[in-house]
Design a protein around this motif. Structure first.
Motif, PDB file in Angstrom:
ATOM      1  N   LEU A 157     -21.860  29.874  85.015  1.00 43.29           N
ATOM      2  CA  LEU A 157     -21.799  28.401  84.950  1.00 43.29           C
ATOM      3  C   LEU A 157     -21.641  27.812  86.353  1.00 43.29           C
ATOM      4  CD1 LEU A 157     -19.268  27.773  82.003  1.00 43.29           C
ATOM      5  CD2 LEU A 157     -21.714  27.224  82.000  1.00 43.29           C
ATOM      6  N   LEU A 158     -20.692  28.366  87.111  1.00 44.15           N
ATOM      7  CA  LEU A 158     -20.416  27.801  88.440  1.00 44.15           C
ATOM      8  C   LEU A 158     -21.556  28.071  89.419  1.00 44.15           C
ATOM      9  CD1 LEU A 158     -16.604  28.517  88.603  1.00 44.15           C
ATOM     10  CD2 LEU A 158     -17.703  26.276  88.771  1.00 44.15           C
ATOM     11  N   GLY A 159     -22.167  29.245  89.326  1.00 47.22           N
ATOM     12  CA  GLY A 159     -23.295  29.561  90.219  1.00 47.22           C
ATOM     13  C   GLY A 159     -24.456  28.606  90.000  1.00 47.22           C
ATOM     14  N   ALA A 160     -24.752  28.327  88.727  1.00 49.73           N
ATOM     15  CA  ALA A 160     -25.846  27.389  88.428  1.00 49.73           C
ATOM     16  C   ALA A 160     -25.511  26.012  88.986  1.00 49.73           C
ATOM     17  CB  ALA A 160     -26.088  27.338  86.921  1.00 49.73           C
ATOM     18  N   ALA A 161     -24.246  25.571  88.786  1.00 54.01           N
ATOM     19  CA  ALA A 161     -23.838  24.250  89.293  1.00 54.01           C
ATOM     20  C   ALA A 161     -23.934  24.205  90.817  1.00 54.01           C
ATOM     21  CB  ALA A 161     -22.414  23.936  88.830  1.00 54.01           C
ATOM     22  N   MET A 162     -23.520  25.293  91.482  1.00 54.93           N
ATOM     23  CA  MET A 162     -23.598  25.327  92.960  1.00 54.93           C
ATOM     24  C   MET A 162     -25.053  25.287  93.434  1.00 54.93           C
ATOM     25  SD  MET A 162     -20.893  28.291  94.001  1.00 54.93           S
ATOM     26  CE  MET A 162     -19.243  28.343  93.328  1.00 54.93           C
ATOM     27  N   LEU A 163     -25.938  25.969  92.719  1.00 49.20           N
ATOM     28  CA  LEU A 163     -27.355  25.974  93.123  1.00 49.20           C
ATOM     29  C   LEU A 163     -27.998  24.611  92.877  1.00 49.20           C
ATOM     30  CD1 LEU A 163     -28.086  29.585  91.917  1.00 49.20           C
ATOM     31  CD2 LEU A 163     -28.445  28.765  94.262  1.00 49.20           C
ATOM     32  N   ALA A 164     -27.557  23.904  91.824  1.00 47.06           N
ATOM     33  CA  ALA A 164     -28.066  22.541  91.585  1.00 47.06           C
ATOM     34  C   ALA A 164     -27.619  21.625  92.715  1.00 47.06           C
ATOM     35  CB  ALA A 164     -27.562  22.017  90.242  1.00 47.06           C
ATOM     36  N   GLN A 165     -26.363  21.792  93.111  1.00 45.03           N
ATOM     37  CA  GLN A 165     -25.809  21.008  94.227  1.00 45.03           C
ATOM     38  C   GLN A 165     -26.622  21.263  95.495  1.00 45.03           C
ATOM     39  OE1 GLN A 165     -22.613  19.105  94.546  1.00 45.03           O
ATOM     40  NE2 GLN A 165     -23.746  18.577  96.377  1.00 45.03           N
ATOM     41  N   ARG A 166     -26.927  22.543  95.742  1.00 41.44           N
ATOM     42  CA  ARG A 166     -27.661  22.905  96.955  1.00 41.44           C
ATOM     43  C   ARG A 166     -29.086  22.346  96.921  1.00 41.44           C
ATOM     44  NH1 ARG A 166     -29.165  28.968  98.960  1.00 41.44           N
ATOM     45  NH2 ARG A 166     -30.605  28.752  97.220  1.00 41.44           N
ATOM     46  N   ALA A 209     -33.016  25.808  86.304  1.00 48.08           N
ATOM     47  CA  ALA A 209     -32.617  27.023  85.578  1.00 48.08           C
ATOM     48  C   ALA A 209     -32.777  28.229  86.485  1.00 48.08           C
ATOM     49  CB  ALA A 209     -33.469  27.197  84.327  1.00 48.08           C
ATOM     50  N   ILE A 210     -31.875  29.185  86.319  1.00 44.92           N
ATOM     51  CA  ILE A 210     -31.895  30.426  87.103  1.00 44.92           C
ATOM     52  C   ILE A 210     -31.340  31.546  86.242  1.00 44.92           C
ATOM     53  CG2 ILE A 210     -29.644  29.839  88.141  1.00 44.92           C
ATOM     54  CD1 ILE A 210     -30.908  31.332  90.694  1.00 44.92           C
ATOM     55  N   ASN A 211     -31.716  32.771  86.531  1.00 46.96           N
ATOM     56  CA  ASN A 211     -31.187  33.917  85.795  1.00 46.96           C
ATOM     57  C   ASN A 211     -29.648  33.938  85.868  1.00 46.96           C
ATOM     58  OD1 ASN A 211     -30.150  36.955  86.451  1.00 46.96           O
ATOM     59  ND2 ASN A 211     -31.508  36.913  84.682  1.00 46.96           N
ATOM     60  N   ILE A 263     -28.779  25.406  84.454  1.00 48.58           N
ATOM     61  CA  ILE A 263     -28.711  26.471  83.440  1.00 48.58           C
ATOM     62  C   ILE A 263     -28.721  27.846  84.105  1.00 48.58           C
ATOM     63  CG2 ILE A 263     -29.801  27.419  81.359  1.00 48.58           C
ATOM     64  CD1 ILE A 263     -31.499  24.786  81.300  1.00 48.58           C
ATOM     65  N   ALA A 264     -27.775  28.695  83.702  1.00 51.16           N
ATOM     66  CA  ALA A 264     -27.806  30.121  84.049  1.00 51.16           C
ATOM     67  C   ALA A 264     -28.172  30.829  82.757  1.00 51.16           C
ATOM     68  CB  ALA A 264     -26.434  30.577  84.532  1.00 51.16           C
ATOM     69  N   SER A 265     -29.280  31.556  82.764  1.00 47.88           N
ATOM     70  CA  SER A 265     -29.722  32.142  81.489  1.00 47.88           C
ATOM     71  C   SER A 265     -30.136  33.595  81.614  1.00 47.88           C
ATOM     72  CB  SER A 265     -30.907  31.341  80.946  1.00 47.88           C
ATOM     73  OG  SER A 265     -31.415  31.961  79.784  1.00 47.88           O
ATOM     74  N   THR A 266     -29.843  34.336  80.563  1.00 45.48           N
ATOM     75  CA  THR A 266     -30.377  35.683  80.430  1.00 45.48           C
ATOM     76  C   THR A 266     -31.910  35.601  80.429  1.00 45.48           C
ATOM     77  OG1 THR A 266     -30.134  37.708  79.111  1.00 45.48           O
ATOM     78  CG2 THR A 266     -30.382  35.640  77.873  1.00 45.48           C
ATOM     79  N   GLY A 267     -32.565  36.641  80.930  1.00 43.23           N
ATOM     80  CA  GLY A 267     -34.034  36.678  80.984  1.00 43.23           C
ATOM     81  C   GLY A 267     -34.553  36.399  82.382  1.00 43.23           C
TER      82      GLY A 267
END
Ligand code: ADP
Ligand code: BMX
Ligand code: ZN
Length: 294
Positions: free
Chosen positions: A279-288, A102-104, A61-65
Motif C-alpha cells: 500500500l505504502l509503496g504504491a502511494a509513494m510511487l504515485a507521489q513520485r 498501478a504497479i506489481n 494500486i499495488a497488485s499481484t500479477g
C-alpha cells in the motif's frame, strides 16, 4: 494530497487512505474473490473502496500479477481463481473518477522498504511469501520493473526439477513449494485442505508434518536468497507477506541460509512496513510520478 492506496493479493484485497506524511487511515480488508471472470473482482473492489474513495484525490494500486500498461496479467492465474487479465487502471478510474496508477505488489513493497532502509544508491531485494512468492529488485537505488513488467518475479525460478508443476507452466518453481498455496497443496492426511495459516498454527503446536512443510518452505526460500545474492550482490534482502512475516519463519530462513557457503550470506530483515509495504509503496510511487509531472 490524499491517495487511495489499494493492495490486490491472491488472498486479500486491502485499501487505505495515505497522506503525504505516509500516515495510513481507514484501512479496510476483504477476501479476494476466486473467479475466472472479472465481474467478481469488479464487485469486490467497488465494495472495498466505496466508503473511503470520496476522501481521495488519486488512486495507487499495488497488485499481484505482471502489471503492463495498467493491466494485470497473471503469470500464475491459479492465484486468482483462473483470472488471466484485468484492466486495473481503467476499472478504478471508472469506479472513482480519479487519476490512477498501478504497479506489481512486490515491486511496490520493494520501493517502500528501500525508502525505509536508509540506503542510498544501493542494491536491495524484497521478497513476499504470501499466496504466491513475489519479488522486487532495487538496483543502484532504482526500482527495476523491466520492459514488460516481469522484473523481480523470482518466485518462478527453479527450486526443484522434480517438484510440482507451477501455475505459470514451469516445473518446480519456488512458488509451487514455498508460497502459502504451495505449503497448502503439499499437505496430506489430517492437514489436507488446510490453508497455510492453519498449518503454521499446527506447526507451532508441534505437529510433525506441519513443521516439515514450514521448514521446506523456509529452506527453499533460503536457497532462493543465496541465488539472489549471487545474481545481484545486494546488501540486504527484505521479507514480507503473511507467510514471510509469520512467527519463527524468518529465523528458520536465516538458519538455512547460514548452511550455504559464506559468499552467499546477506542480511535478511523483516519488512519495516509489515503488511502495509505494498500500500505504502504504491502511494509513494504515485507521489513520485506526480512530482515528476510538475
Ligand atoms: P496476499 O497474498 O493476498 O497479499 P497474504 O500476504 O496475507 O495475502 O498471504 C496469504 C497467505 O498467507 C495465505 O496462504 C494464508 O494462509 C497465509 N497466512 C495468513 N496469515 C498467516 C499467518 N499468521 N501465519 C502463516 N501464514 C499465514
Ligand atoms: C505470483 C504473481 C506475482 C506476484 C506474486 C505474489 C500472479 C497473479 N502473481 O508470483 O505477480 O507478485 O505471486 O503475489 O501471477 P501475492 O498475491 O502472493 O501477494
Ligand atoms: Zn512458476
Amino acid at each position: 494530497m490524499t491517495t487511495l492506496a489499494i493492495d490486490i493479493g491472491g488472498t486479500k484485497l486491502a485499501a487505505a487512505l495515505v497522506d503525504d506524511l505516509l500516515q495510513v487511515r481507514e484501512r479496510r480488508e476483504i477476501p479476494t474473490p476466486a473467479s475466472q471472470t472479472p465481474d467478481a473482482l469488479d464487485a469486490a473492489l467497488a465494495e472495498l473502496v466505496a466508503p473511503i474513495a470520496k476522501q481521495a484525490e488519486r488512486v495507487a494500486i499495488a497488485s499481484t500479477g505482471i502489471i503492463r500498461e495498467g493491466t494485470l496479467l497473471a503469470i500464475n492465474p491459479h492465484n486468482l481463481g483462473g483470472l488471466l487479465h484485468y484492466p486495473l487502471v481503467q476499472r478504478l478510474e471508472k469506479l472513482t473518477g480519479l487519476p490512477t496508477i498501478a504497479i506489481n505488489d512486490a515491486q511496490a513493497a520493494a520501493w517502500a522498504e528501500y525508502q525505509a532502509s536508509g540506503m542510498q544508491n544501493e542494491d536491495m531485494v524484497f521478497i513476499t511469501v504470501s499466496t504466491g512468492v513475489g519479488g522486487g529488485v532495487i538496483s543502484g537505488g532504482n526500482l527495476q520493473t523491466g520492459a514488460g513488467g516481469l522484473a523481480g518475479h523470482l518466485g518462478h525460478t527453479l527450486a526443484d526439477p522434480t517438484g510440482a508443476v507451477c501455475g505459470c507452466g514451469r516445473v518446480g518453481c519456488v512458488e509451487a513449494i514455498a508460497s502459502g498455496r504451495g505449503i497448502s497443496a503439499h499437505a496430506s492426511g489430517d492437514l489436507s485442505g488446510l490453508d497455510a495459516k492453519t498449518i503454521f498454527a499446527h506447526a507451532a503446536q508441534g505437529h510433525v508434518q506441519a513443521q516439515a512443510l514450514v521448514n521446506r518452505s523456509a529452506q527453499v526460500l533460503a536457497r532462493l536468497i543465496a541465488d539472489v545474492k549471487a545474481i545481484t550482490d545486494c546488501q540486504r534482502v527484505v521479507i514480507g507477506g503473511s507467510v514471510g512475516l509469520a512467527d519463527g519463519y524468518l529465523d528458520a530462513v536465516r538458519r538455512f541460509l547460514a548452511q550455504e557457503p559464506p559468499v552467499y550470506h546477506v542480511e535478511v530483515t523483516a519488512a519495516h512496513y509489515r503488511h502495509d509495504a505494498g500500500l505504502l509503496g504504491a502511494a509513494m510511487l504515485a507521489q513520485r510520478s506526480n512530482d515528476d509531472c510538475r
